[in-house]
Each structure stands twice: as structure tokens, then as C-alpha cells.
Design a protein around this motif. Structure first.
Motif, PDB file in Angstrom:
ATOM      1  N   LYS A  17      54.219  86.719 -37.237  1.00  0.00           N
ATOM      2  CA  LYS A  17      53.471  85.699 -36.506  1.00  0.00           C
ATOM      3  C   LYS A  17      52.872  86.305 -35.239  1.00  0.00           C
ATOM      4  O   LYS A  17      53.527  87.045 -34.520  1.00  0.00           O
ATOM      5  CB  LYS A  17      54.386  84.539 -36.156  1.00  0.00           C
ATOM      6  CG  LYS A  17      54.908  83.822 -37.371  1.00  0.00           C
ATOM      7  CD  LYS A  17      55.644  82.573 -36.988  1.00  0.00           C
ATOM      8  CE  LYS A  17      56.359  81.974 -38.148  1.00  0.00           C
ATOM      9  NZ  LYS A  17      55.609  81.260 -39.068  1.00  0.00           N
ATOM     10  N   THR A  23      48.886  77.583 -32.854  1.00  0.00           N
ATOM     11  CA  THR A  23      49.105  77.030 -34.189  1.00  0.00           C
ATOM     12  C   THR A  23      49.228  75.516 -34.082  1.00  0.00           C
ATOM     13  O   THR A  23      49.600  74.987 -33.043  1.00  0.00           O
ATOM     14  CB  THR A  23      50.359  77.631 -34.839  1.00  0.00           C
ATOM     15  OG1 THR A  23      50.494  77.092 -36.144  1.00  0.00           O
ATOM     16  CG2 THR A  23      51.609  77.327 -34.040  1.00  0.00           C
ATOM     17  N   ARG A  28      49.532  75.315 -40.204  1.00  0.00           N
ATOM     18  CA  ARG A  28      50.809  75.645 -40.855  1.00  0.00           C
ATOM     19  C   ARG A  28      50.867  75.052 -42.257  1.00  0.00           C
ATOM     20  O   ARG A  28      51.336  75.706 -43.191  1.00  0.00           O
ATOM     21  CB  ARG A  28      51.983  75.126 -40.030  1.00  0.00           C
ATOM     22  CG  ARG A  28      52.240  75.970 -38.796  1.00  0.00           C
ATOM     23  CD  ARG A  28      53.450  75.473 -38.078  1.00  0.00           C
ATOM     24  NE  ARG A  28      53.157  74.080 -37.658  1.00  0.00           N
ATOM     25  CZ  ARG A  28      54.027  73.270 -37.123  1.00  0.00           C
ATOM     26  NH1 ARG A  28      55.263  73.653 -36.931  1.00  0.00           N
ATOM     27  NH2 ARG A  28      53.689  72.047 -36.764  1.00  0.00           N
TER      28      ARG A  28
END
Length: 54
Positions: A17, A23, A28
Motif C-alpha cells: 500500500k 483511499t 477499496r
């Protein structure tokens, strides 16, 4: 020969990551669905290969 370079696909499951990238839930979820669909596709290919060979 860039057409047959599968390194991006092969490393998709094992990426680290990036801490600098933001994010959110949508991103996701998209990545989860992509990984799930690729896994099911590969499982299907393996099943078909085993069924064909035996």
C-alpha cells in the motif's frame, strides 16, 4: 514485446500500500472486486484444465 508483458497482472495481488495515496470506500471496493473476479477466473481456468486433462 510490450503486448505480452504480464508483470503488472502478476504483481497486482502482492502490491504494498502506498502511504501517500488517499483511499476511499469506492476505490477499496473496486480493487476487492477486481481481485475477486481475477481469482474466480483463474480458478475456472485451472478447473477447466484439470477437467480437460483428466
Amino acid at each position: 514485446m510490450g503486448l505480452f508483458n504480464f508483470s503488472e497482472v502478476a504483481t497486482y495481488f502482492f502490491r504494498k500500500k502506498d502511504p501517500n495515496r488517499k483511499t476511499n470506500f469506492n476505490l477499496r471496493t473496486m480493487h476487492f472486486i477486481n481481485k475477486l473476479s481475477m481469482s474466480i477466473f483463474l480458478a475456472g481456468l485451472i478447473y477447466m484444465a484439470i477437467k480437460y486433462l483428466f
